[in-house]
Design a protein around this motif. Structure first.
Motif, PDB file in Angstrom:
ATOM      1  N   GLY A  40       0.830  -0.976   0.030  1.00 43.15           N
ATOM      2  CA  GLY A  40      -0.117  -0.073  -0.190  1.00 43.15           C
ATOM      3  C   GLY A  40       0.776   1.215  -0.063  1.00 43.15           C
ATOM      4  N   VAL A  41       1.975   1.403   0.865  1.00 40.97           N
ATOM      5  CA  VAL A  41       2.741   2.507   1.111  1.00 40.97           C
ATOM      6  C   VAL A  41       3.351   2.742  -0.360  1.00 40.97           C
ATOM      7  CG1 VAL A  41       4.474   3.495   2.283  1.00 40.97           C
ATOM      8  CG2 VAL A  41       2.810   2.728   3.468  1.00 40.97           C
ATOM      9  N   GLU A  42       4.110   1.786  -0.704  1.00 40.76           N
ATOM     10  CA  GLU A  42       5.111   1.741  -1.916  1.00 40.76           C
ATOM     11  C   GLU A  42       4.318   1.877  -3.089  1.00 40.76           C
ATOM     12  OE1 GLU A  42       8.181   1.929  -2.385  1.00 40.76           O
ATOM     13  OE2 GLU A  42       8.193   2.171   0.043  1.00 40.76           O
ATOM     14  N   MET A  43       3.022   1.571  -3.262  1.00 40.71           N
ATOM     15  CA  MET A  43       2.310   1.832  -4.612  1.00 40.71           C
ATOM     16  C   MET A  43       1.749   3.039  -4.659  1.00 40.71           C
ATOM     17  SD  MET A  43      -0.373  -0.920  -5.970  1.00 40.71           S
ATOM     18  CE  MET A  43      -1.547  -0.834  -4.662  1.00 40.71           C
ATOM     19  N   ARG A  44       1.430   3.660  -3.654  1.00 36.50           N
ATOM     20  CA  ARG A  44       0.849   5.125  -3.335  1.00 36.50           C
ATOM     21  C   ARG A  44       1.854   6.122  -3.710  1.00 36.50           C
ATOM     22  NH1 ARG A  44      -4.305   4.541   0.198  1.00 36.50           N
ATOM     23  NH2 ARG A  44      -4.314   2.570  -0.991  1.00 36.50           N
ATOM     24  N   ARG A  82      -0.370 -13.751  -9.111  1.00 42.34           N
ATOM     25  CA  ARG A  82       0.720 -14.177 -10.146  1.00 42.34           C
ATOM     26  C   ARG A  82       1.708 -13.052 -10.607  1.00 42.34           C
ATOM     27  NH1 ARG A  82      -2.203 -18.141 -13.450  1.00 42.34           N
ATOM     28  NH2 ARG A  82      -0.407 -17.836 -14.503  1.00 42.34           N
ATOM     29  N   VAL A  83       1.489 -12.065 -10.153  1.00 42.24           N
ATOM     30  CA  VAL A  83       2.325 -10.979 -10.380  1.00 42.24           C
ATOM     31  C   VAL A  83       3.150 -10.550  -9.270  1.00 42.24           C
ATOM     32  CG1 VAL A  83       3.007  -8.869 -11.722  1.00 42.24           C
ATOM     33  CG2 VAL A  83       0.973 -10.477 -12.561  1.00 42.24           C
ATOM     34  N   THR A  84       2.570  -9.834  -8.324  1.00 42.44           N
ATOM     35  CA  THR A  84       3.208  -9.177  -7.322  1.00 42.44           C
ATOM     36  C   THR A  84       3.771  -9.995  -6.215  1.00 42.44           C
ATOM     37  OG1 THR A  84       1.378  -7.409  -7.162  1.00 42.44           O
ATOM     38  CG2 THR A  84       3.003  -7.203  -5.763  1.00 42.44           C
ATOM     39  N   LEU A  85       3.182 -11.087  -5.970  1.00 43.41           N
ATOM     40  CA  LEU A  85       3.523 -12.062  -4.861  1.00 43.41           C
ATOM     41  C   LEU A  85       5.012 -12.740  -5.232  1.00 43.41           C
ATOM     42  CD1 LEU A  85       3.265 -13.082  -1.978  1.00 43.41           C
ATOM     43  CD2 LEU A  85       1.819 -14.846  -2.832  1.00 43.41           C
ATOM     44  N   PRO A  86       5.178 -13.397  -6.501  1.00 40.76           N
ATOM     45  CA  PRO A  86       6.199 -14.026  -6.737  1.00 40.76           C
ATOM     46  C   PRO A  86       7.459 -13.011  -6.828  1.00 40.76           C
ATOM     47  CG  PRO A  86       4.801 -14.392  -8.576  1.00 40.76           C
ATOM     48  CD  PRO A  86       3.993 -13.496  -7.606  1.00 40.76           C
ATOM     49  N   VAL A  87       7.357 -11.918  -6.991  1.00 39.91           N
ATOM     50  CA  VAL A  87       8.530 -10.858  -7.114  1.00 39.91           C
ATOM     51  C   VAL A  87       8.811 -10.722  -5.547  1.00 39.91           C
ATOM     52  CG1 VAL A  87       9.210  -8.570  -7.491  1.00 39.91           C
ATOM     53  CG2 VAL A  87       7.877  -9.699  -9.307  1.00 39.91           C
ATOM     54  N   ILE A  88       8.085 -10.518  -4.541  1.00 40.09           N
ATOM     55  CA  ILE A  88       8.471 -10.015  -3.146  1.00 40.09           C
ATOM     56  C   ILE A  88       8.485 -11.316  -2.271  1.00 40.09           C
ATOM     57  CG2 ILE A  88       7.363  -7.784  -3.352  1.00 40.09           C
ATOM     58  CD1 ILE A  88       4.718  -8.950  -1.907  1.00 40.09           C
ATOM     59  N   LEU A  89       8.085 -12.535  -2.821  1.00 47.42           N
ATOM     60  CA  LEU A  89       8.079 -13.525  -1.958  1.00 47.42           C
ATOM     61  C   LEU A  89       9.359 -14.005  -1.054  1.00 47.42           C
ATOM     62  CD1 LEU A  89       6.261 -15.786  -0.908  1.00 47.42           C
ATOM     63  CD2 LEU A  89       7.224 -17.346  -2.546  1.00 47.42           C
ATOM     64  N   PRO A  90      10.358 -13.857  -1.546  1.00 48.49           N
ATOM     65  CA  PRO A  90      11.781 -13.842  -0.993  1.00 48.49           C
ATOM     66  C   PRO A  90      11.927 -12.809   0.177  1.00 48.49           C
ATOM     67  CG  PRO A  90      12.387 -13.975  -3.196  1.00 48.49           C
ATOM     68  CD  PRO A  90      10.941 -13.568  -2.939  1.00 48.49           C
ATOM     69  N   ALA A  91      11.266 -11.760   0.200  1.00 48.19           N
ATOM     70  CA  ALA A  91      11.272 -10.692   1.043  1.00 48.19           C
ATOM     71  C   ALA A  91      10.272 -10.921   2.145  1.00 48.19           C
ATOM     72  CB  ALA A  91      11.252  -9.359   0.460  1.00 48.19           C
ATOM     73  N   VAL A 114       2.007  -4.505 -13.247  1.00 48.02           N
ATOM     74  CA  VAL A 114       0.701  -4.575 -12.316  1.00 48.02           C
ATOM     75  C   VAL A 114      -0.472  -4.055 -12.997  1.00 48.02           C
ATOM     76  CG1 VAL A 114      -0.793  -3.846 -10.258  1.00 48.02           C
ATOM     77  CG2 VAL A 114       1.785  -4.628 -10.072  1.00 48.02           C
ATOM     78  N   GLU A 115      -0.312  -2.770 -13.591  1.00 48.66           N
ATOM     79  CA  GLU A 115      -1.192  -2.349 -14.763  1.00 48.66           C
ATOM     80  C   GLU A 115      -1.393  -3.216 -15.815  1.00 48.66           C
ATOM     81  OE1 GLU A 115       0.041   1.801 -15.411  1.00 48.66           O
ATOM     82  OE2 GLU A 115       0.202   2.297 -13.316  1.00 48.66           O
ATOM     83  N   ALA A 116      -0.362  -3.406 -16.451  1.00 49.96           N
ATOM     84  CA  ALA A 116      -0.566  -4.439 -17.803  1.00 49.96           C
ATOM     85  C   ALA A 116      -1.349  -5.650 -17.276  1.00 49.96           C
ATOM     86  CB  ALA A 116       1.000  -4.812 -18.015  1.00 49.96           C
ATOM     87  N   SER A 117      -0.976  -5.987 -16.066  1.00 47.27           N
ATOM     88  CA  SER A 117      -1.887  -7.612 -15.728  1.00 47.27           C
ATOM     89  C   SER A 117      -3.353  -6.970 -15.764  1.00 47.27           C
ATOM     90  CB  SER A 117      -1.239  -7.805 -14.443  1.00 47.27           C
ATOM     91  OG  SER A 117      -2.318  -8.971 -13.865  1.00 47.27           O
ATOM     92  N   ALA A 118      -3.788  -5.813 -14.957  1.00 45.45           N
ATOM     93  CA  ALA A 118      -5.063  -5.324 -14.950  1.00 45.45           C
ATOM     94  C   ALA A 118      -5.755  -5.251 -16.315  1.00 45.45           C
ATOM     95  CB  ALA A 118      -5.263  -4.135 -14.142  1.00 45.45           C
ATOM     96  N   ASP A 119      -4.859  -4.458 -17.155  1.00 46.16           N
ATOM     97  CA  ASP A 119      -5.405  -4.222 -18.524  1.00 46.16           C
ATOM     98  C   ASP A 119      -5.853  -5.557 -19.346  1.00 46.16           C
ATOM     99  OD1 ASP A 119      -4.958  -1.748 -17.973  1.00 46.16           O
ATOM    100  OD2 ASP A 119      -3.156  -1.227 -19.119  1.00 46.16           O
ATOM    101  N   LEU A 120      -4.818  -6.782 -19.120  1.00 42.66           N
ATOM    102  CA  LEU A 120      -5.084  -7.967 -19.691  1.00 42.66           C
ATOM    103  C   LEU A 120      -6.110  -8.568 -19.163  1.00 42.66           C
ATOM    104  CD1 LEU A 120      -1.468  -8.683 -20.238  1.00 42.66           C
ATOM    105  CD2 LEU A 120      -2.896  -8.278 -22.095  1.00 42.66           C
ATOM    106  N   GLY A 121      -6.800  -8.104 -18.099  1.00 45.74           N
ATOM    107  CA  GLY A 121      -8.223  -8.485 -17.493  1.00 45.74           C
ATOM    108  C   GLY A 121      -8.015  -9.384 -16.278  1.00 45.74           C
ATOM    109  N   ALA A 122      -6.851  -9.205 -15.729  1.00 43.97           N
ATOM    110  CA  ALA A 122      -6.721 -10.222 -14.349  1.00 43.97           C
ATOM    111  C   ALA A 122      -7.157  -9.439 -13.328  1.00 43.97           C
ATOM    112  CB  ALA A 122      -5.253 -10.393 -14.164  1.00 43.97           C
ATOM    113  N   SER A 123      -7.870 -10.057 -12.327  1.00 45.69           N
ATOM    114  CA  SER A 123      -8.520  -9.523 -11.122  1.00 45.69           C
ATOM    115  C   SER A 123      -7.390  -9.035 -10.299  1.00 45.69           C
ATOM    116  CB  SER A 123      -9.560 -10.537 -10.477  1.00 45.69           C
ATOM    117  OG  SER A 123      -8.522 -11.368 -10.102  1.00 45.69           O
TER     118      SER A 123
END
Lengths: 280, 264
Positions: B89-93, B179-188, B163-172
């Motif tokens: 939330g903080v980083e997106m905004r 599928r997008v954010t979590l795999p990137v941040i999972l190690p952290a 993330v925008e691309a994923s939304a544009d392609l119709g992902a909820s």
């Protein structure tokens, strides 16, 4: 985002605000809280009896800070001077003890310093036959415990600027005829002062509010502010006074932190000036 | 660094040796004594595991250990969830006030004793029954801040356009997160969770103040503290060795994951 912020508000902001208001009330006759607004708790903080404990805490924290900075800076300097590939290894092992439990690290000093502990054994081994020295439950034991517990932080804080030092600066200074003492005092030390300050503030702030180390290594009678706050809440049951003490403790910490950030800003300004001068 | 005279070099090695001796001798003595047959700090009388065996038969320590695990696991789970969402939330905004920043940092720098008395006053004023539940709730406060800071470090270089691309392609939103954010941040997230778990398992002061009366909600650090106050026993040495080993392993793992994250 909202649940996390709500959690922090409900369980940190509100309780801390509660402590702040508690300090303005009075202790009831039976240990409860009497809701009459008063400033007497803050007055009591300055009572010689308690002011002395504040001063003593500051003295102990200050001594521990001084010793930790000297040892920590020397260690960081030696690590930064070691071969490049060994530096991360040394740094890792310097910080590793910090990752073990604080109580256990403090307890290790009880094992060392008690009357039949390692130090007494060593003395006997070299032929000492007298009474075992009393080292545990002294001011010195408390200071040793604090230095031991917080030293890794000083090493880390001092290593950062030392490892970034441009070696050419030292060479230039020597080429211009400065002795190594002068080079250290005029070049290396000023450039690494922000690291020292950060480490020192850290040790001081954590030491002055500490209550575990004085309780374990200082024995029952030894009191620092942390122990005083503890007593007000869990033994004497004077919560309003305990709250006032906690606020005074935070005020001291904030003062130290503010002084450090002022100092860091000025040091940063100076460094930029020096760099600008060198570039121009 | 510039060349140094042999004398200087020897002095630097001497400093390193002394500092490492200072840091490690107290711990080494403790660990060695935990394997000492007689269990006395006075003399070495042969290798033995009997103090570890006697730990296994000490019901007070076992129940404290179990309590610590419960508190650690539950508070870590909640803190990881809340801290990760907060970080995103903080980083997106990206635009947030100094107040919010201070609120997130405060739990990491506020003195333990202050948070401890604040929570004690708060819980008793609300007449909340204190026990494991209050320790858990209290541990989440600082743990979520630590998880948040670890995850935020990872998100600093995150490209939000995917993330925008994923939304544009119709992902909820949920699919995008999974599928997008979590795999990137999972190690952290895992590194943050391990850090939180270790902090919770080692935490003493806040647990001590919010545990309430009675032995039922004693955690391992509370148990260790009360044992230490009565003096040295070979059992504490063994317990201390185990606790140290666990935290060092967990934090080394957390650190390694974090380094991989930064290395990417």
């Amino acid at each position: 985002m909202a649940p996390a912020l709500a959690w922090l508000t409900a369980l940190m902001v509100v309780p801390c605000a509660l402590v702040l208001t508690l300090a303005f009330f009075r202790r009831g006759i039976y240990g409860g809280i009497e809701y009459t607004v008063t400033l007497e708790n803050f007055g009591l903080v300055f009572d010689p009896l308690y002011a002395r404990i504040f001063l003593k805490s500051a003295y102990i924290a200050g001594t521990a800070t001084g010793i930790a900075v000297i040892i920590g800076y020397a260690a960081a300097y030696a690590i930064a001077a070691a071969p490049r590939r060994l530096q991360p290894v040394f740094l890792f092992f310097a910080v590793l003890p910090f990752w073990s439990n604080y109580l256990i690290r403090t307890y290790a000093w009880i094992v060392l310093l008690n009357r039949e502990g390692l130090i007494t054994q060593l003395l006997r081994w070299v032929g000492y036959t007298g009474e075992p020295p009393s080292m545990l439950y002294t001011e010195g034991a408390v200071i040793a415990g604090l230095v031991y517990n917080y030293l890794p932080f000083v090493i880390l804080a001092c290593y950062a600027p030392l490892s970034r030092l441009n070696p050419e600066l030292g060479e230039a200074s020597r080429d211009l005829g400065a002795s190594s003492v002068t080079t250290f005092r005029r070049i290396i030390l000023p450039l690494t002062v922000p690291g020292i300050a950060a480490g020192a503030v850290f040790v001081f702030v954590l030491s002055i509010g500490n209550f575990v180390t004085p309780a374990l290594l200082g024995g029952g009678r030894f009191q620092m502010i942390g122990n005083l706050v503890y007593d007000q809440f869990l033994t004497v049951n004077d919560w309003p006074f305990g709250a006032a003490l906690a606020i005074a403790l935070i005020a001291v910490m904030l003062l130290v932190l503010m002084a450090q950030s002022q100092f860091a800003d000025r040091a940063a300004g100076r460094t930029i000036e020096a760099r600008g001068g060198a570039d121009g | 660094m510039a060349e140094r005279s042999p004398g200087t070099r020897r002095a630097l090695w001497l400093v390193l040796t002394l500092v490492f001796a200072f840091l490690y001798i107290p711990i080494a003595v403790l660990v060695a004594l935990s394997f000492n047959n007689a269990g006395l700090p006075t003399a070495w009388s042969g290798f033995s595991l009997k103090w570890y065996a006697s730990l296994a038969g000490n019901s007070a320590i076992l129940s404290a250990g179990l309590n610590t695990l419960i508190v650690g696991l539950i508070s870590t789970t909640i803190a990881t969830l809340l801290g990760t969402l907060l970080a995103i939330g903080v980083e997106m905004r990206r635009q947030f006030g100094k107040g919010l920043e201070a609120l997130i940092f405060a739990p990491m720098i506020i003195p333990d004793i202050v948070l401890a008395i604040a929570l004690l006053s708060f819980f008793s004023m609300l007449n909340v029954t204190m026990g494991l539940q209050t320790i858990i709730v209290a541990h989440v406060v600082f743990n979520l801040a630590f998880v948040c800071s670890v995850v935020r470090a990872r998100l600093k270089n995150f490209d939000w356009s995917i993330v925008e691309a994923s939304a544009d392609l119709g992902a909820s939103a949920i699919t995008t997160f999974r599928r997008v954010t979590l795999p990137v941040i999972l190690p952290a997230v895992v590194a943050g969770a391990l850090l939180a778990f270790t902090l919770s398992v080692d935490e003493f002061i806040i647990a001590f103040f919010t545990a309430g009366a009675g032995k039922a909600s004693t955690t391992l650090p509370i148990q260790i503290y009360s044992m230490i106050r009565f003096g040295i026993t070979p059992e504490i040495n063994a317990l201390a060795t185990i606790v140290m080993a666990v935290s060092v392993v967990a934090l080394t793992l957390s650190q390694r994951l974090n380094r991989e994250v930064i290395g990417q």
